[in-house]
Enzyme design. Sequence first.
Site, PDB file in Angstrom:
ATOM      1  N   LYS A  51       0.803  -1.218   0.000  1.00  7.20           N
ATOM      2  CA  LYS A  51       0.000   0.000   0.000  1.00  7.20           C
ATOM      3  C   LYS A  51       0.836   1.269   0.000  1.00  7.20           C
ATOM      4  O   LYS A  51       0.306   2.361  -0.253  1.00  7.20           O
ATOM      5  CB  LYS A  51      -0.952   0.002   1.202  1.00  7.20           C
ATOM      6  CG  LYS A  51      -1.938  -1.152   1.222  1.00  7.20           C
ATOM      7  CD  LYS A  51      -2.812  -1.188  -0.022  1.00  7.20           C
ATOM      8  CE  LYS A  51      -3.876  -2.286   0.077  1.00  7.20           C
ATOM      9  NZ  LYS A  51      -4.710  -2.371  -1.133  1.00  7.20           N
ATOM     10  N   SER A 274      -2.481 -12.799   4.092  1.00  8.10           N
ATOM     11  CA  SER A 274      -2.895 -12.686   2.693  1.00  8.10           C
ATOM     12  C   SER A 274      -1.805 -13.197   1.756  1.00  8.10           C
ATOM     13  O   SER A 274      -2.099 -13.724   0.683  1.00  8.10           O
ATOM     14  CB  SER A 274      -3.261 -11.242   2.358  1.00  8.10           C
ATOM     15  OG  SER A 274      -2.181 -10.373   2.591  1.00  8.10           O
TER      16      SER A 274
END
Length: 318
Positions: A51, A274
């Site tokens: 991110k 993830s």
Amino acid sequence: MPYASASRSAAASSPVLNLIGNTPLLPLHFAAEGITIYAKAEYLNPSGSIKDRLALHIINDAEKRGLLHPGSIILECTSGNTGIALAMVGAAKGYAVKILMSESASVERRHLIGHFGASIQLFTTTDGYGTGIALSREMAAADPRYFLPCQFENPLNAQDHEETTGPEILRQIPGGRVDAFVSGYGTGGTITGCGRALKAAHADTLVVAMEPSEAAMLAGELPCCHAIEGIAGGYVPPLVREAPIDRKCKVSSADALAMTQRLAREFGLLVGTSSGANLCAALHLAHELGPQAQVATILCDRAERYYSTRLFHHDVTG
């Protein structure tokens, strides 16, 4: 450098921003399966996740368009990684940051955001990410100081991956060929942007969306509780609807947790759940495509933001 177009004044005063992007592509050989997966080490970005890319890209763009100025407050709804990234970029560039987070997000993410000097407002979710997105819009409408990155719908999110992450993978993978790309989705920026870049280079590249088997919304199922933080938050973002997805692959929380521990114990990779889920899906696909197939995926973030979760309270031996 992928961010050579970034603000030179900001880069000069905040060299940490120059560390974003150009992460290595790791060839992970799974001996038991006889398969090698190419994994993009996004956890090596300075705040610890993929991110960082979208945070810097969106803030640089807002500066160029005059949307940020002294006194502005960056406001975003996020499960944590984008909040950490925005808090870091905000600190480096001198902007106040306020993050709206679900009460279910891990406490470590809250601490990391606060450590960068950002403020946090928790909310009780009734509609997945949609609850926080609606709240952020209400707050911005009432106070002109707020700037909304709008990560779930901002086309710059996908554009950045199309222009940087995807081309990096093509440059790094042997022969410049990606037979399949596997990614989960939180905002949808990674799978949309990388998918576009990879398909532009090779139209037959398979783009596969990984989803928790407990919340496979793209497969038409209802959202439910799962233990893979940062993806499938009970909301299908607009960016995902634009992704060139060829297939969906379900991964259970238990399998994702076990694979994440395997990555730590066999490869020395301190990554989050993830990442384990992405590797589960990538291995499944590579087994189907055959040992010569080059399958790429993403190691999304570091494990230090999961210490209080099931990842560190889960017995891989069952």
